[in-house]
Design a protein around this motif. Structure first.
Motif, PDB file in Angstrom:
ATOM      1  N   LYS A   1       0.700  -1.191  -0.018  1.00 41.42           N
ATOM      2  CA  LYS A   1       0.086  -0.005  -0.030  1.00 41.42           C
ATOM      3  C   LYS A   1       0.868   1.232  -0.144  1.00 41.42           C
ATOM      4  N   GLU A   2       0.551   2.120  -0.835  1.00 37.88           N
ATOM      5  CA  GLU A   2       1.432   3.394  -0.816  1.00 37.88           C
ATOM      6  C   GLU A   2       0.694   4.518  -0.050  1.00 37.88           C
ATOM      7  N   HIS A   3       1.952   5.329   0.502  1.00 37.96           N
ATOM      8  CA  HIS A   3       1.650   6.314   1.478  1.00 37.96           C
ATOM      9  C   HIS A   3       2.330   7.834   0.783  1.00 37.96           C
ATOM     10  N   GLU A   4       1.569   8.519   0.735  1.00 37.47           N
ATOM     11  CA  GLU A   4       2.191  10.111   0.206  1.00 37.47           C
ATOM     12  C   GLU A   4       2.855  10.579   1.211  1.00 37.47           C
ATOM     13  N   VAL A   5       4.319  10.952   1.075  1.00 36.03           N
ATOM     14  CA  VAL A   5       5.141  11.459   2.168  1.00 36.03           C
ATOM     15  C   VAL A   5       5.972  12.632   1.297  1.00 36.03           C
ATOM     16  N   SER A   6       6.644  13.328   2.257  1.00 39.71           N
ATOM     17  CA  SER A   6       7.792  14.170   1.845  1.00 39.71           C
ATOM     18  C   SER A   6       8.880  14.074   2.314  1.00 39.71           C
ATOM     19  N   LEU A   7      10.180  14.337   2.054  1.00 38.06           N
ATOM     20  CA  LEU A   7      11.250  14.438   2.597  1.00 38.06           C
ATOM     21  C   LEU A   7      11.394  14.874   4.098  1.00 38.06           C
ATOM     22  N   GLU A   8      10.744  16.248   3.954  1.00 37.42           N
ATOM     23  CA  GLU A   8      10.751  16.916   5.172  1.00 37.42           C
ATOM     24  C   GLU A   8       9.958  16.100   6.220  1.00 37.42           C
ATOM     25  N   GLU A   9       8.917  15.536   5.781  1.00 38.81           N
ATOM     26  CA  GLU A   9       7.895  14.923   6.911  1.00 38.81           C
ATOM     27  C   GLU A   9       9.011  13.645   7.385  1.00 38.81           C
ATOM     28  N   LEU A  10       9.580  12.854   6.551  1.00 42.29           N
ATOM     29  CA  LEU A  10      10.460  11.984   6.908  1.00 42.29           C
ATOM     30  C   LEU A  10      11.620  12.585   8.007  1.00 42.29           C
ATOM     31  N   SER A  11      11.994  13.644   7.386  1.00 42.54           N
ATOM     32  CA  SER A  11      13.084  14.261   8.143  1.00 42.54           C
ATOM     33  C   SER A  11      12.659  14.336   9.797  1.00 42.54           C
ATOM     34  N   GLU A  12      11.362  14.873   9.982  1.00 45.34           N
ATOM     35  CA  GLU A  12      10.796  15.186  11.213  1.00 45.34           C
ATOM     36  C   GLU A  12      10.736  14.033  11.938  1.00 45.34           C
ATOM     37  N   ALA A  13       9.965  12.850  11.178  1.00 44.78           N
ATOM     38  CA  ALA A  13       9.761  11.636  12.078  1.00 44.78           C
ATOM     39  C   ALA A  13      11.067  10.989  12.305  1.00 44.78           C
ATOM     40  N   LEU A  14      11.967  11.179  11.784  1.00 45.83           N
ATOM     41  CA  LEU A  14      13.503  10.342  12.081  1.00 45.83           C
ATOM     42  C   LEU A  14      14.471  11.278  12.812  1.00 45.83           C
ATOM     43  N   TYR A  15      13.975  12.237  12.977  1.00 48.76           N
ATOM     44  CA  TYR A  15      14.933  13.369  13.830  1.00 48.76           C
ATOM     45  C   TYR A  15      16.443  13.415  12.770  1.00 48.76           C
ATOM     46  N   CYS A  16      16.295  13.746  11.847  1.00 51.06           N
ATOM     47  CA  CYS A  16      17.471  13.755  11.110  1.00 51.06           C
ATOM     48  C   CYS A  16      17.253  14.797   9.925  1.00 51.06           C
ATOM     49  N   THR A  17      18.559  15.055   9.184  1.00 45.58           N
ATOM     50  CA  THR A  17      18.345  15.966   7.919  1.00 45.58           C
ATOM     51  C   THR A  17      17.942  15.111   6.822  1.00 45.58           C
ATOM     52  N   THR A  18      17.499  16.065   5.714  1.00 45.71           N
ATOM     53  CA  THR A  18      16.927  15.344   4.606  1.00 45.71           C
ATOM     54  C   THR A  18      17.843  14.711   3.916  1.00 45.71           C
ATOM     55  N   ARG A  19      19.205  15.187   3.950  1.00 48.79           N
ATOM     56  CA  ARG A  19      20.207  14.327   3.420  1.00 48.79           C
ATOM     57  C   ARG A  19      20.641  12.779   3.990  1.00 48.79           C
ATOM     58  N   ASN A  20      20.348  12.697   5.291  1.00 51.16           N
ATOM     59  CA  ASN A  20      20.201  11.359   5.900  1.00 51.16           C
ATOM     60  C   ASN A  20      19.201  10.683   5.592  1.00 51.16           C
ATOM     61  N   VAL A  21      17.877  11.328   5.447  1.00 47.35           N
ATOM     62  CA  VAL A  21      16.834  10.589   5.115  1.00 47.35           C
ATOM     63  C   VAL A  21      16.850   9.768   3.695  1.00 47.35           C
ATOM     64  N   LYS A  22      17.801  10.412   2.749  1.00 39.76           N
ATOM     65  CA  LYS A  22      17.981   9.943   1.647  1.00 39.76           C
ATOM     66  C   LYS A  22      18.735   8.665   1.677  1.00 39.76           C
ATOM     67  N   LEU A  23      19.759   8.559   2.668  1.00 42.15           N
ATOM     68  CA  LEU A  23      20.672   7.505   2.781  1.00 42.15           C
ATOM     69  C   LEU A  23      19.910   6.295   3.541  1.00 42.15           C
ATOM     70  N   ILE A  24      18.919   6.749   4.433  1.00 44.14           N
ATOM     71  CA  ILE A  24      18.201   5.857   5.010  1.00 44.14           C
ATOM     72  C   ILE A  24      17.172   4.976   3.980  1.00 44.14           C
ATOM     73  N   ILE A  25      16.624   5.790   3.246  1.00 42.87           N
ATOM     74  CA  ILE A  25      15.640   5.433   2.040  1.00 42.87           C
ATOM     75  C   ILE A  25      16.367   4.330   1.414  1.00 42.87           C
ATOM     76  N   ARG A  26      17.526   4.811   0.843  1.00 39.75           N
ATOM     77  CA  ARG A  26      18.231   3.779   0.075  1.00 39.75           C
ATOM     78  C   ARG A  26      18.680   2.568   0.737  1.00 39.75           C
ATOM     79  N   LYS A  27      19.222   2.508   2.304  1.00 38.84           N
ATOM     80  CA  LYS A  27      19.386   1.448   2.616  1.00 38.84           C
ATOM     81  C   LYS A  27      18.106   0.664   3.251  1.00 38.84           C
ATOM     82  N   LEU A  28      16.901   1.129   3.390  1.00 42.17           N
ATOM     83  CA  LEU A  28      15.771   0.235   3.338  1.00 42.17           C
ATOM     84  C   LEU A  28      15.211  -0.483   2.332  1.00 42.17           C
ATOM     85  N   GLU A  29      15.631   0.365   1.174  1.00 47.68           N
ATOM     86  CA  GLU A  29      15.289  -0.193  -0.185  1.00 47.68           C
ATOM     87  C   GLU A  29      16.145  -1.567  -0.486  1.00 47.68           C
TER      88      GLU A  29
END
Length: 593
Positions: A23-51
């Motif tokens: 199931k798909e959820h619409e999100v933004s990098l800024e929202e993920l940054s707030e949820a994970l307490y990190c920068t948007t740059r780190n969010v991109k690294l985390i997303i890549r690792k989770l993939e």
């Protein structure tokens, strides 16, 4: 934060427990940054690792205003259970339960994890550098509070101290006599005031130094004062080393029970060179016992076999004690865990498993706080409460491990046949005689006795005695401002050694019963104990100690409640399972057939 835990964070935020795979959820990098307490740059690294780990599918939004789409590919229950199991296998049990508490609300993961742990615990053979190692993992539901014999109050701590340390002498319950331990021989004069002990040669502490008489002298001297075990040495006026392996001890008064004192875990011998120089010694203790300390964390306590133990090496290579949340007891397969727990419910063993059932040598009781103003100061009021508590009905209604009404500290041959009842008419007359004005009384206990306290609360309430119940933890109930502020304490006493443990109730600083006695009565008790210790005959000592017990019962300073049973369930292929005087299995003698 680990990648897997970041996945749980996003999953619980956007999907919860009802997630449908893909199931798909619409999100933004800024929202993920707030949820994970990190920068948007780190969010991109985390997303890549989770993939890369196959946990998510990520479709990045293209252009201004287009949101990205995130799909979770592994459900919450599965991932949380898997991560908790991985943590447990690394010995991080506390972290595993914290994960479940944080992310598992509304799921069955906690229950599933404990079911999985049932197979993780017990006897197992694991691969080690030099071959297979036989390890015993046991869960417990209360922490080890201390490994210092000087501060010993609870049976669990005493049992663990016995794994790491030894005493000068040992009491053989089967033979009913005192046998050598660290001391191979001993003698006394005719007065019972002069005692001499001769140490074995070649006994090594875990750090490699040989036991010497100076260690014994240091151990006895460090107990002086108001420590929990200080009462053992109150009559010692002299303890001196006579050469390397002989210790001479002089007492102010005769004590024919002194050799039995020296069998107690509170008098375990410690290495003077380490204990007197390092305040942290008791966080990594060193003794002469069958097991050596390895690690002590909030999760677990680990020890390994002492390869040069003077009484023979343990068959086990190691023991791991895991501290579990107390509320997991209800759905843990405790028969598989090879331990006795005084608080177990009646549980059925698996097919083929054996059961040992014994009567606990002790009882549950209520002690009145005579150092506090209140209706308990009246003997008539105390007697009235005693008459209103129907122990036989308490056993019938609460069941579980409650076995017989108690008339004293110890069960005896008459215990199965004694029936108690509520004697309301004389009790109400005594209440009127006491001038009781209906003021509430407060009972304090810790969690495992709450059912008993609530039952007493209901029963006394029927006769116009309102009761407030205060529940504490194993640790907090020992705080002086807690047990001195209540009218009654409800707890259990268990006697590992009959005479010694009975005297301990009356003499030990911080012991509930002693602390609740009136100072005048406490002084009288001490006189009677000195008279008992001066008796060379065990029968004469018992008569003197019985005078104390009878007075406490007849004047209702304490209210005896019930005797309990102990159940042990064990795999018959595991040999050497024996219940010791502390109600635990002796780790040293266990082996697998």
């Amino acid at each position: 934060m680990l990648t897997d835990e970041r996945y749980l964070t996003l999953l619980t935020k956007y999907a919860g427990t009802d997630e449908t795979a893909g199931k798909e959820h619409e999100v933004s990098l800024e929202e993920l940054s707030e949820a994970l307490y990190c920068t948007t740059r780190n969010v991109k690294l985390i997303i890549r690792k989770l993939e890369e780990d196959g946990l998510i599918r990520w479709n990045a939004g293209r252009g201004r205003g287009n949101r990205s789409r995130l799909s979770f590919l592994v459900g919450l229950d599965r991932k949380l259970l898997e991560l908790s199991q991985q943590s447990a296998l690394k010995g991080e049990y506390k972290y595993a339960f914290e994960l479940i508490r944080k992310y598992g609300e509304g799921t069955q993961v906690r229950h599933m994890f404990v079911e999985w742990l049932n197979d993780h615990f017990g006897y197992s053979s694991v691969q080690a550098n030099d071959g297979n190692s036989d390890i015993l993992r046991l869960p417990v539901y209360r922490p080890i509070l201390t490994l210092d014999p000087k501060e010993l109050y609870y049976a669990f701590s005493a049992h663990m101290i016995k794994q790491l340390f030894d005493c000068l002498l040992r009491y053989d319950r089967d033979a009913g006599k005192i046998v050598p331990s660290l001391a191979h021989a001993w003698e006394h004069d005719e007065s019972g005031k002069e005692w001499t002990f001769h140490l074995r040669k070649g006994v090594l502490f875990h750090h490699g130094r040989e036991l010497v008489s100076e260690d014994v002298v240091y151990t006895l001297n460090r107990l002086r004062g108001s420590s929990a075990s200080g009462w053992f040495v109150r009559s010692i006026v002299r303890a001196e080393a006579i050469g390397k392996r002989t210790v001479s001890i002089g007492l102010a008064e005769p004590n024919w029970l002194f050799p039995r004192f020296l069998c107690s875990p509170g008098l375990s011998i410690v290495p003077h060179d380490l204990a007197e120089q390092d305040e942290r010694f008791w966080h990594h203790p060193v003794g002469t016992g069958p097991f050596r300390f390895e690690e002590w964390t909030a999760d677990r306590f680990t020890m390994s076999a002492n390869p040069v133990y003077f009484q023979g090496r343990a068959h086990l290579d190691g023991v791991i004690i895991v501290t579990m949340p107390e509320d997991t007891m209800e759905y843990s397969k405790t028969w598989e865990q090879l331990l006795v727990d005084h608080d177990l419910r009646d549980m059925k063993p698996e097919n083929g498993w054996k059961k040992i059932e014994t009567i606990c040598n002790g009882c549950s009781l209520l002690s009145w706080n005579m150092g506090k103003d209140g209706p308990q100061r009246s003997p008539s009021f105390r007697k009235a409460v005693d008459l209103l508590v129907d122990r036989s009905r308490m056993i019938r209604e609460l069941g579980e491990d409650r076995m017989y009404p108690a008339r004293g500290f110890h069960p005896n041959d008459e215990s199965p046949f004694w029936q108690d009842s509520c004697d309301a008419e004389p009790a109400l007359a005594l209440l009127r005689e006491s001038g009781y004005d209906g003021k509430p009384i407060r009972i304090c206990t810790h969690g495992i006795h709450e059912h008993d306290a609530r039952w007493i609360q209901r029963e006394l309430g029927k006769f116009g005695i309102p009761v407030e119940v205060k529940i504490e933890s194993w640790d907090s109930i020992r705080e002086p401002d807690v047990f001195h502020s209540v009218d009654l304490l409800l707890y259990c006493v268990v006697f590992a050694e009959d005479e010694v443990c009975l005297i301990e109730l009356y003499e030990q600083n911080g012991n509930f019963l002693r602390e609740h006695l009136d100072p005048g009565l406490r002084a009288w008790v001490k006189e009677k104990i000195d008279a008992a210790l001066a008796c060379r005959s065990a029968e004469d000592r018992r008569e003197q100690l019985a005078i104390i017990e009878n007075k406490l019962r007849d004047e209702t300073h304490i209210l005896f409640l019930v005797h309990k049973k102990l159940n042990t369930f064990y795999n018959p292929n595991i040999k050497g399972v024996g219940v010791n005087s502390l109600g635990w299995i002796d780790f040293k003698d266990i082996w697998l057939d």
